[in-house]
Write a protein that holds these residues in place. Sequence first.
Motif, PDB file in Angstrom:
ATOM      1  N   ASP A 165      -3.559   4.820   5.776  1.00  8.85           N
ATOM      2  CA  ASP A 165      -4.803   5.045   6.509  1.00  8.85           C
ATOM      3  C   ASP A 165      -5.531   6.230   5.881  1.00  8.85           C
ATOM      4  O   ASP A 165      -4.942   7.024   5.143  1.00  8.85           O
ATOM      5  CB  ASP A 165      -4.538   5.274   8.010  1.00  8.85           C
ATOM      6  CG  ASP A 165      -3.629   6.460   8.247  1.00  8.85           C
ATOM      7  OD1 ASP A 165      -3.986   7.586   7.851  1.00  8.85           O
ATOM      8  OD2 ASP A 165      -2.524   6.262   8.808  1.00  8.85           O
ATOM      9  N   GLU A 166      -6.822   6.333   6.179  1.00  6.05           N
ATOM     10  CA  GLU A 166      -7.640   7.331   5.493  1.00  6.05           C
ATOM     11  C   GLU A 166      -7.249   8.769   5.820  1.00  6.05           C
ATOM     12  O   GLU A 166      -7.365   9.667   5.004  1.00  6.05           O
ATOM     13  CB  GLU A 166      -9.118   7.122   5.850  1.00  6.05           C
ATOM     14  CG  GLU A 166      -9.821   6.233   4.845  1.00  6.05           C
ATOM     15  CD  GLU A 166     -10.869   5.348   5.493  1.00  6.05           C
ATOM     16  OE1 GLU A 166     -11.369   5.715   6.576  1.00  6.05           O
ATOM     17  OE2 GLU A 166     -11.160   4.284   4.921  1.00  6.05           O
ATOM     18  N   ARG A 167      -6.779   8.981   7.041  1.00  4.21           N
ATOM     19  CA  ARG A 167      -6.517  10.350   7.483  1.00  4.21           C
ATOM     20  C   ARG A 167      -5.302  10.965   6.784  1.00  4.21           C
ATOM     21  O   ARG A 167      -5.239  12.165   6.582  1.00  4.21           O
ATOM     22  CB  ARG A 167      -6.300  10.383   9.003  1.00  4.21           C
ATOM     23  CG  ARG A 167      -7.598  10.250   9.797  1.00  4.21           C
ATOM     24  CD  ARG A 167      -7.311   9.936  11.250  1.00  4.21           C
ATOM     25  NE  ARG A 167      -6.728   8.606  11.374  1.00  4.21           N
ATOM     26  CZ  ARG A 167      -5.583   8.344  11.983  1.00  4.21           C
ATOM     27  NH1 ARG A 167      -4.878   9.307  12.522  1.00  4.21           N
ATOM     28  NH2 ARG A 167      -5.128   7.104  12.064  1.00  4.21           N
ATOM     29  N   ALA A 223       0.847  -1.204   0.000  1.00  7.99           N
ATOM     30  CA  ALA A 223       0.000   0.000   0.000  1.00  7.99           C
ATOM     31  C   ALA A 223       0.880   1.252   0.000  1.00  7.99           C
ATOM     32  O   ALA A 223       0.632   2.205  -0.738  1.00  7.99           O
ATOM     33  CB  ALA A 223      -0.937  -0.010   1.210  1.00  7.99           C
ATOM     34  N   VAL A 224       1.946   1.233   0.798  1.00  6.81           N
ATOM     35  CA  VAL A 224       2.862   2.384   0.826  1.00  6.81           C
ATOM     36  C   VAL A 224       3.674   2.438  -0.472  1.00  6.81           C
ATOM     37  O   VAL A 224       3.868   3.510  -1.052  1.00  6.81           O
ATOM     38  CB  VAL A 224       3.807   2.310   2.046  1.00  6.81           C
ATOM     39  CG1 VAL A 224       4.804   3.461   2.014  1.00  6.81           C
ATOM     40  CG2 VAL A 224       3.013   2.341   3.351  1.00  6.81           C
ATOM     41  N   PRO A 276       3.040   0.389  -9.621  1.00  7.06           N
ATOM     42  CA  PRO A 276       1.744  -0.276  -9.793  1.00  7.06           C
ATOM     43  C   PRO A 276       1.668  -1.524  -8.904  1.00  7.06           C
ATOM     44  O   PRO A 276       2.687  -2.153  -8.615  1.00  7.06           O
ATOM     45  CB  PRO A 276       1.741  -0.690 -11.263  1.00  7.06           C
ATOM     46  CG  PRO A 276       2.859   0.049 -11.909  1.00  7.06           C
ATOM     47  CD  PRO A 276       3.846   0.375 -10.845  1.00  7.06           C
ATOM     48  N   LEU A 277       0.427  -1.868  -8.515  1.00  7.18           N
ATOM     49  CA  LEU A 277       0.241  -3.023  -7.629  1.00  7.18           C
ATOM     50  C   LEU A 277       0.831  -4.303  -8.225  1.00  7.18           C
ATOM     51  O   LEU A 277       1.457  -5.092  -7.518  1.00  7.18           O
ATOM     52  CB  LEU A 277      -1.255  -3.204  -7.327  1.00  7.18           C
ATOM     53  CG  LEU A 277      -1.594  -4.370  -6.398  1.00  7.18           C
ATOM     54  CD1 LEU A 277      -0.871  -4.259  -5.064  1.00  7.18           C
ATOM     55  CD2 LEU A 277      -3.104  -4.463  -6.176  1.00  7.18           C
ATOM     56  N   GLN A 278       0.641  -4.497  -9.531  1.00 10.56           N
ATOM     57  CA  GLN A 278       1.165  -5.727 -10.153  1.00 10.56           C
ATOM     58  C   GLN A 278       2.681  -5.851  -9.955  1.00 10.56           C
ATOM     59  O   GLN A 278       3.198  -6.930  -9.651  1.00 10.56           O
ATOM     60  CB  GLN A 278       0.815  -5.731 -11.660  1.00 10.56           C
ATOM     61  CG  GLN A 278       1.433  -6.871 -12.458  1.00 10.56           C
ATOM     62  CD  GLN A 278       0.891  -8.253 -12.070  1.00 10.56           C
ATOM     63  OE1 GLN A 278      -0.202  -8.382 -11.509  1.00 10.56           O
ATOM     64  NE2 GLN A 278       1.680  -9.292 -12.351  1.00 10.56           N
ATOM     65  N   VAL A 279       3.390  -4.732 -10.085  1.00 12.71           N
ATOM     66  CA  VAL A 279       4.852  -4.752  -9.913  1.00 12.71           C
ATOM     67  C   VAL A 279       5.205  -5.091  -8.462  1.00 12.71           C
ATOM     68  O   VAL A 279       6.157  -5.829  -8.186  1.00 12.71           O
ATOM     69  CB  VAL A 279       5.455  -3.390 -10.328  1.00 12.71           C
ATOM     70  CG1 VAL A 279       6.958  -3.344 -10.058  1.00 12.71           C
ATOM     71  CG2 VAL A 279       5.174  -3.124 -11.798  1.00 12.71           C
ATOM     72  N   ALA A 339      -8.599   0.977  -2.935  1.00  6.69           N
ATOM     73  CA  ALA A 339      -8.181   1.969  -1.945  1.00  6.69           C
ATOM     74  C   ALA A 339      -6.983   1.443  -1.153  1.00  6.69           C
ATOM     75  O   ALA A 339      -6.899   0.247  -0.852  1.00  6.69           O
ATOM     76  CB  ALA A 339      -9.336   2.272  -1.004  1.00  6.69           C
ATOM     77  N   GLY A 340      -6.080   2.350  -0.794  1.00  4.79           N
ATOM     78  CA  GLY A 340      -4.883   1.974  -0.042  1.00  4.79           C
ATOM     79  C   GLY A 340      -5.225   1.313   1.283  1.00  4.79           C
ATOM     80  O   GLY A 340      -4.560   0.361   1.705  1.00  4.79           O
ATOM     81  N   THR A 341      -6.277   1.815   1.936  1.00  7.34           N
ATOM     82  CA  THR A 341      -6.655   1.222   3.225  1.00  7.34           C
ATOM     83  C   THR A 341      -7.115  -0.217   3.027  1.00  7.34           C
ATOM     84  O   THR A 341      -6.746  -1.104   3.791  1.00  7.34           O
ATOM     85  CB  THR A 341      -7.790   2.021   3.882  1.00  7.34           C
ATOM     86  OG1 THR A 341      -8.757   2.318   2.885  1.00  7.34           O
ATOM     87  CG2 THR A 341      -7.277   3.308   4.487  1.00  7.34           C
ATOM     88  N   ALA A 342      -7.904  -0.460   1.977  1.00  7.53           N
ATOM     89  CA  ALA A 342      -8.401  -1.825   1.723  1.00  7.53           C
ATOM     90  C   ALA A 342      -7.243  -2.752   1.369  1.00  7.53           C
ATOM     91  O   ALA A 342      -7.205  -3.912   1.791  1.00  7.53           O
ATOM     92  CB  ALA A 342      -9.425  -1.809   0.595  1.00  7.53           C
TER      93      ALA A 342
END
Length: 568
Positions: free
Chosen positions: A484-486, A475-476, A498-501, A543-546
């Motif tokens: 986190d959302e805040r 996520a980071v 990218p997430l795949q990488v 979403a990063g949190t998810a």
Amino acid sequence: MRLPLIFLGLLVAGFGCTPSHSPDHKSNAADWVIVNAHILTMDPDYPQASAIAFKNGSIVAIGDNSAVADWTGEDTQVISLSGQTVLPGFIDTHIHSIEGALATEACDLEDQPLELSNLQSQIQSCAEKHTEGWLQLINLASAGTTLDRWQLDSFLPHRPLMIISTDAHTAWVNSKALELAGVDADSPSPAQGKIIRNDEGEPTGMLVDAATTLVSQHLPEVDRVTRARLLDKTLQQLVANGITAFLEANADQKSIDTFCDLVAANKLVHKVNLALGSQGSLAKEERTRLDALRKQALDCGIQADTIKLYADGVMEFPTQSAALLSPYLDKDGQPTNRAGDLYLESKGLQRFFRQAMEDDFSIHVHAIGDAAVRQSLDALDAVKEVRGATRFSLTHLQLIAPEDINRFAPLQVLAAMQLYWAQPDTYSVDALQPYLGNERHQRIYPARSLWQHGALITGGSDWNVSTFNPFMAMAVGRDRKAPDERSTASLNVNQGLPLQVLLEAYTRNAAQLLGRDGETGSLQVGKAADLIILDRQLAPDMAGTALAQTQVTHTFIDGRLVYTKPIQ
Ligand SMILES: [Zn+2]
């Protein structure tokens, strides 16, 4: 049903990939079949599937539900999902599982910003819990911390006290600890470390890098049974986080003993490679020692085929032991006369690399500053003709000169990165930005630049420096901000991946770093059934949190179910 399936298999095989084999007869049924899944295989030729079957530890079929139908016999255990993601097991390419396991029983400052009075009360409560002998506190948020032994003496004068920073590169000790360790004004700093002194030459109690071991070697030994018990507990947490293989980043004789104890107790399920810690000495004894350790590990079935070196230290103020190409700045932005130290001399490093390669060791180098990164790349370049099958990785890679970014791919240097660190925090902003200046600070953790220039990035936590949860790091690594959302502030967001990488970094690429890419790291017929089931379906733009909160529900290693998430 049989014929069309075989036909389909042949047809696909004819196009150069074999997503499934049909069994010869029903007795050949799989042990496990997973259907209705969202399988990200990390196999570039066949990236996505919905069903997988495995037997005797290996994957026998992967494709859609019909591809596994013939593998489903009476005794096959079938998991039918509703679209949750299945991935190859995660591989952590830089973790300190033993040190981290032992630390779980220490007094933990939890990397929280501390006022001095607060630190005093933490020391007091630790002293009440551990009533005799040495007192050890870990995970001090060291960014910007100025402490000395006289302050610590006022908190705890009569017992030896050692406080270790979160990154484990700096320690603060009281006078009693220095006395027991025999460190005084006449003690020289050891190689690859520094005893910090005041203007009168007296040690202040702050110890950097290898100098921390002057004191830590006097801490009481943890007995072998306790070590094995704590490591076992830690390894269970790793499987609960989907980690099925890892590189132990700085192993010694005692680490090998502990891993071998787990093997003997039939408790080691992970695929483990140990990176043997070395100070890079060219003495004959060092070569003999490393070879003997490798053999000892292999005798109980563990790979200790990698050597870990330190090219430099860490970059954060006040430690600043990472080696930079241009000096650190003072707090007013003016250049100082300090650029950190290279821990190994360049010609010696080349000779060490050459020797390690001749001895069939792979190499894993801690390189944080741009000077350390360049020195390692140069040394590898100089000896590449003897490289053979040696795997070469640089880890941490906080700052890289722009002209060195495109050297990773042609030199086949794997970039083992801790992307959880690439978010704004005291250590990554307050303890760096003023001392690097904006231009350099805007280039830290250059993950995307490396990737765009063809470098293979591998995921590694450096736990217990930071969490071993790969989803938090991903996520980071994607959003470059706290998951986190805040949080809205980001750190060099243009360097997000990218997430795949990121998934490849923790699977396929990481398997290469361990030399296990023929065996694990992607879901393909014939490879080990090292795989995880998630509690949700991953999507590139989720979403990063998810993403950070994703949990593993099942972990298989070699086809064996080693973790099931308890039902809440
Ligand atoms: Zn480390």
